[in-house]
Write an enzyme that holds these catalytic residues in place. Sequence first.
Site, mmCIF file in Angstrom:
data_model
loop_
_atom_site.group_PDB
_atom_site.id
_atom_site.type_symbol
_atom_site.label_atom_id
_atom_site.label_comp_id
_atom_site.label_asym_id
_atom_site.label_seq_id
_atom_site.Cartn_x
_atom_site.Cartn_y
_atom_site.Cartn_z
ATOM 1 N N GLY A 178 0.811 -1.215 0.000
ATOM 2 C CA GLY A 178 0.000 0.000 0.000
ATOM 3 C C GLY A 178 0.842 1.261 0.000
ATOM 4 O O GLY A 178 0.549 2.226 -0.710
ATOM 5 N N GLU A 179 1.914 1.258 0.794
ATOM 6 C CA GLU A 179 2.803 2.416 0.854
ATOM 7 C C GLU A 179 3.599 2.568 -0.445
ATOM 8 O O GLU A 179 3.892 3.681 -0.864
ATOM 9 C CB GLU A 179 3.749 2.284 2.056
ATOM 10 C CG GLU A 179 3.076 2.452 3.405
ATOM 11 C CD GLU A 179 2.165 1.268 3.749
ATOM 12 O OE1 GLU A 179 1.092 1.495 4.312
ATOM 13 O OE2 GLU A 179 2.552 0.110 3.433
ATOM 14 N N TYR A 180 3.934 1.448 -1.053
ATOM 15 C CA TYR A 180 4.607 1.504 -2.357
ATOM 16 C C TYR A 180 3.709 2.202 -3.381
ATOM 17 O O TYR A 180 4.164 3.088 -4.121
ATOM 18 C CB TYR A 180 4.944 0.094 -2.835
ATOM 19 C CG TYR A 180 5.407 0.018 -4.272
ATOM 20 C CD1 TYR A 180 6.733 0.272 -4.616
ATOM 21 C CD2 TYR A 180 4.509 -0.289 -5.297
ATOM 22 C CE1 TYR A 180 7.155 0.220 -5.943
ATOM 23 C CE2 TYR A 180 4.923 -0.345 -6.621
ATOM 24 C CZ TYR A 180 6.244 -0.099 -6.935
ATOM 25 O OH TYR A 180 6.648 -0.148 -8.249
#
Length: 411
Positions: free
Chosen positions: A59-61
Amino acid sequence: MGFIYNIGIRTAHFGLKCAAVFNEKIKKGVIGRQDTFKVLENALHPNDKTLWFHCASLGEYEQGLPVFKELRAHYKQHKIVLSFFSPSGFEIRKNSPIADVVVYLPLDSKRNAKKFIDIVNPELSIFVKYDIWPNFLNELKKRSLRAILISAAFRKNQSYFKFYGAELRRALFTFEHIFTQNDTSKTLLQSINYNNVTVSGDTRFDRVSSQLELDNSLDFIETFKDNKLCVVAGSTWPEGDSLLINYINSCYHEDVKFIIAPHNIKSSQINSFQDKLNTESVLYSTRHDTQLTNAQVFIIDTIGILTKVYNYADIAYVGGAMGHTGLHNTLEPAVFGVPIIIGSNHGKFPEAKAMIDLNGMFSISNQKEFDHILNELIENKQKRLASGRNNSDYIKKNKGAVVQILDYLRI
């Protein structure tokens, strides 16, 4: 406090090794971290110029990707190191085209931090959202190496803002600048006298907006949909699957198609879902052996195509909030102008609250509420289209975080 933190890291290292015996996901992370330094040494030369991007998970990627792409294009002579903490990020993006080398981040011991920075020596490090590791960041600071945090989102109950959070607070001050998603996060940072902060918004809005520039066509979905109204259920969990199965089995709308993309694509769970349906269904993996137009339900037993599938949705259901696993990405269907249904456990997701307030998203707690709102959206075209427009307008209004970050970096 630093002593206690470092003891905690050693304890966590031992705990993860023990847990790896029983958990395949943890095992992948433990084994992967053992190879990190070898992989880096093989990929990098001491004279290489480098950038370092770090993300907790997938998700952060996705959140950082629009920034990463711009930096990749600008720093053509640099090698880019991409690190993940979680196997769910590493395993899916270990061949990411934006990086020259992708690794697991070693556990945050002083020794690991020193060795990692010795090898990578990044001119610029980008951390995304919240995965903040004091020893790594302190090592960067000692060497006067630049680091920024983007798409940060803070809450007042986090350790940074408690009397016992001194070590983590110091880690925040190693960033030369922090870009937050909202004013609340900025205010919290200022309450601990951190002032190098800009409210840029959430880079996910830029990320999902870029999806509209791509070719989102999938010929097999187009054939399956057959110009009929289509409900797409993305990243579903068992508690949401039961709502969908009950609705589909009692659905009196004969011309409605359903696409289900479970979060867990284990064959046993997919087969169980399929067996409970009273109507014809088809799997992505067997789509070539089936007359697609005859099926009412299409089950996506693969990963990587859900963002394109949302392009065919007239209504979306996004999983995770009927239970306690965490709401999945609602911005992906929203950008296509689709009304969205979610469960009621969405308190940590400000975008959900915003779209609910705009009447583009609808929160439900049980089967009766699910059936009611889904029937209403199917039968009331005007409401369906207006709700979808509210969501797409919300995405457009909140774009722009990437421009602010790049402007700060003078790119």
